[in-house]
Design a protein around this motif. Structure first.
Motif, short mmCIF file in Angstrom:
data_model
loop_
_atom_site.label_atom_id
_atom_site.label_comp_id
_atom_site.label_asym_id
_atom_site.label_seq_id
_atom_site.Cartn_x
_atom_site.Cartn_y
_atom_site.Cartn_z
N ASP A 227 0.83 -1.21 0.00
CA ASP A 227 0.00 0.00 0.00
C ASP A 227 0.86 1.25 0.00
O ASP A 227 0.63 2.20 -0.77
N ARG A 228 1.85 1.28 0.88
CA ARG A 228 2.70 2.47 1.00
C ARG A 228 3.63 2.61 -0.20
O ARG A 228 3.96 3.74 -0.60
N ASP A 232 2.77 6.09 -0.87
CA ASP A 232 3.65 6.93 -0.04
C ASP A 232 5.08 6.41 -0.08
O ASP A 232 5.66 6.06 0.95
N LEU A 236 7.72 5.74 3.02
CA LEU A 236 8.15 4.36 3.23
C LEU A 236 9.68 4.26 3.24
O LEU A 236 10.25 3.45 3.98
#
Length: 299
Positions: A227-228, A232, A236
């Motif tokens: 997900d990260r 993101d 991360l």
């Protein structure tokens, strides 16, 4: 090729471009399943099925060159010499003998001119690379090629091997790997040939091969990492080593190699967010979790 055509519409004429990044585990037992015709067995079939969409995508988006980030497993580098980052600049790379003979896979063909250009550019951006002109490639590189291309008589594109030390501490930080990916993108984009280049990050996901926690798999953490990685990556990249070891096992640190591929994507440099072409996660494959992701650059 759809991805190459999309890239060419937005790219400076005559320049190479990073069109996509691919992320995949490189579990050695996957290679053994391929080599011994066991991909259809009950145990292995669900894992290989998860890569069927990837093979279809790759047929439509076959690059000219793959810049493949992996770690050598004491095939070329042992405790006598351990480079943190090493780039293969040869024209060909033979499959390594990892103790049971070389894998029955095609010879890997390189792109010496682009590899040398990347080395020159990245070193001038203050990253110290080891240049390797004689390199044998092990399962860390060949297993992801099998997963994306199957078992062809010849690999359909050129490959530049890029080794990262994630075996012997000290290993590079996620932030350093993420920044290196950005330097690699700049290097590729300054190459005067209209090449379609993909960056692959391999290794991981959660696994531990020794000690009291041998066999550790943390599926929840792995999926949060994915997900990260998508949404993101910069945040991360600041994750400290101890978090990888604590949550993903001693070999989970291999995931910093995925940050090199993610750092090479356009959105990191202020461009558009990538398109998620495929995402897959499977437990178990041997004693590890398998993660996979394809991100298309929106140039």
């Amino acid at each position: 090729m759809e991805q190459a055509d999309a890239a060419s519409q937005n790219a400076t004429p005559g320049q190479a471009r990073v069109t996509a990044s691919v992320y995949s585990s490189h579990v050695p037992a996957i290679g053994a399943a391929v080599d011994h015709g066991k991909t259809g067995d009950d145990y292995w079939a669900p894992m290989f099925k998860g890569f069927e969409p990837s093979k279809d995508w790759m047929k439509k988006n076959t690059p000219d060159v793959i810049f493949l980030v992996y770690n050598d497993h004491a095939t070329n580098f042992d405790l006598s010499v351990i480079p943190t980052f090493a780039i293969g600049t040869a024209a060909e790379f033979e499959p390594a003998d990892e103790g049971y003979g070389p894998r029955p896979v095609p010879k890997v063909k390189g792109h010496p001119r682009l590899a040398s250009h990347i080395a020159q550019s990245v070193i001038q951006q203050d990253f110290d690379l080891t240049i390797v002109n004689d390199l044998k490639v092990d399962h860390g590189l060949t297993v992801p090629l099998n997963l994306m291309f199957g078992s062809p008589a010849e690999w359909p594109c050129l490959v530049i091997p890029f080794h990262v030390n994630v075996v012997q501490y000290p290993v590079p930080s996620g932030a350093r790997c993420f920044a290196l990916g950005q330097a690699i993108r700049k290097a590729i984009e300054s190459y005067d040939e209209p090449l379609n280049v993909q960056i692959w990050g391999t290794g991981g996901m959660s696994h531990q091969l020794q000690g009291p926690r041998a066999g550790l798999i943390n599926a929840e953490w792995d999926n949060a990492f994915l997900d990260r990685l998508i949404a993101d990556p910069k945040g991360l990249s600041t994750m400290p080593h101890i978090d990888y070891v604590r949550e993903a096992g001693s070999e989970g640190i291999e995931l910093v190699m995925w940050l090199i591929a993610r750092g090479a994507m356009a959105d990191v440099a202020g461009g558009n967010a990538p398109t998620v072409a495929h995402r897959f996660f499977h437990v178990p494959a041997s004693n590890t979790a398998v993660g996979h992701l394809i991100l298309e650059n929106n140039l």
